[in-house]
Design an enzyme around this catalytic site. Structure first.
Site, PDB file in Angstrom:
ATOM      1  N   GLU A  22       0.831  -1.205   0.000  1.00  0.00           N
ATOM      2  CA  GLU A  22       0.000   0.000   0.000  1.00  0.00           C
ATOM      3  C   GLU A  22       0.868   1.259   0.000  1.00  0.00           C
ATOM      4  O   GLU A  22       0.538   2.251  -0.656  1.00  0.00           O
ATOM      5  CB  GLU A  22      -0.916   0.016   1.222  1.00  0.00           C
ATOM      6  CG  GLU A  22      -1.985  -1.042   1.204  1.00  0.00           C
ATOM      7  CD  GLU A  22      -2.853  -0.981   2.428  1.00  0.00           C
ATOM      8  OE1 GLU A  22      -4.036  -0.608   2.287  1.00  0.00           O
ATOM      9  OE2 GLU A  22      -2.359  -1.271   3.541  1.00  0.00           O
ATOM     10  N   TYR A  54     -14.847  26.599  -3.538  1.00  0.00           N
ATOM     11  CA  TYR A  54     -14.822  25.132  -3.611  1.00  0.00           C
ATOM     12  C   TYR A  54     -13.484  24.648  -4.147  1.00  0.00           C
ATOM     13  O   TYR A  54     -12.925  23.653  -3.678  1.00  0.00           O
ATOM     14  CB  TYR A  54     -15.926  24.589  -4.510  1.00  0.00           C
ATOM     15  CG  TYR A  54     -17.314  25.141  -4.287  1.00  0.00           C
ATOM     16  CD1 TYR A  54     -17.698  25.705  -3.072  1.00  0.00           C
ATOM     17  CD2 TYR A  54     -18.249  25.093  -5.293  1.00  0.00           C
ATOM     18  CE1 TYR A  54     -18.977  26.195  -2.883  1.00  0.00           C
ATOM     19  CE2 TYR A  54     -19.537  25.584  -5.119  1.00  0.00           C
ATOM     20  CZ  TYR A  54     -19.893  26.137  -3.912  1.00  0.00           C
ATOM     21  OH  TYR A  54     -21.152  26.624  -3.732  1.00  0.00           O
ATOM     22  N   GLU A  74      -8.097   7.058   9.511  1.00  0.00           N
ATOM     23  CA  GLU A  74      -8.500   8.009  10.536  1.00  0.00           C
ATOM     24  C   GLU A  74      -7.530   9.199  10.582  1.00  0.00           C
ATOM     25  O   GLU A  74      -7.936  10.351  10.697  1.00  0.00           O
ATOM     26  CB  GLU A  74      -8.564   7.329  11.909  1.00  0.00           C
ATOM     27  CG  GLU A  74      -9.662   6.312  12.046  1.00  0.00           C
ATOM     28  CD  GLU A  74      -9.296   4.899  11.568  1.00  0.00           C
ATOM     29  OE1 GLU A  74      -8.382   4.748  10.717  1.00  0.00           O
ATOM     30  OE2 GLU A  74      -9.945   3.955  12.041  1.00  0.00           O
ATOM     31  N   LYS A 100     -12.052   3.839   0.918  1.00  0.00           N
ATOM     32  CA  LYS A 100     -10.906   3.038   0.476  1.00  0.00           C
ATOM     33  C   LYS A 100     -11.473   1.786  -0.199  1.00  0.00           C
ATOM     34  O   LYS A 100     -11.503   0.702   0.381  1.00  0.00           O
ATOM     35  CB  LYS A 100     -10.021   2.682   1.668  1.00  0.00           C
ATOM     36  CG  LYS A 100      -8.705   2.036   1.295  1.00  0.00           C
ATOM     37  CD  LYS A 100      -7.837   1.850   2.539  1.00  0.00           C
ATOM     38  CE  LYS A 100      -6.522   1.208   2.197  1.00  0.00           C
ATOM     39  NZ  LYS A 100      -5.667   1.049   3.395  1.00  0.00           N
TER      40      LYS A 100
END
Length: 122
Positions: A22, A54, A74, A100
């Site tokens: 990863e 934005y 997190e 994810k």
């Protein structure tokens, strides 16, 4: 009074995760933002200066998300929330959802992720 600006489906390739592959190869993440702000002035004036850009929010969120390689979603979501609240004083609260969809889980699933809500400290 608190109104809402939402930005959904920001796709970012990043190298977050616990497993070696990863952090080496990375993967696709999707971020949704919900921003609480008083939009009463901009709803009357029609001026960008009276609201939150934005485009600038997306740039800030993207930079914060890609700034480091985090092990946990997190932490990555927390970095985004902190950056948005720091950069945009008109935003009173932010909800950050990080998806994810290709998490290394031995199961068939549509999505996995976290939702964090942070409020500006007074």
């Amino acid at each position: 009074m608190s109104d809402t600006i939402f930005i959904s489906g920001i796709v970012i390739h990043a190298r977050h995760g616990v497993m070696d592959h990863e952090t080496e190869v990375g993967q696709r993440f999707v971020i949704d933002l919900e921003l609480s702000a008083d939009l009463s002035e901009s709803s009357r004036t029609d001026r960008l200066a009276d609201t939150v850009s934005y485009s600038n929010v997306v740039a800030t969120a993207t930079n914060a998300f890609k700034d480091a390689n985090y092990k946990l979603l997190e932490r990555a979501a927390g970095a985004v929330a902190d950056a948005v609240l720091t950069a945009f004083p008109k935003i009173s609260a932010v909800e950050v959802t990080v998806h994810k969809p290709h998490a290394p889980i031995a199961a068939i699933f549509d999505d996995v992720g976290v939702v964090l809500t942070r409020t500006r400290k007074l």
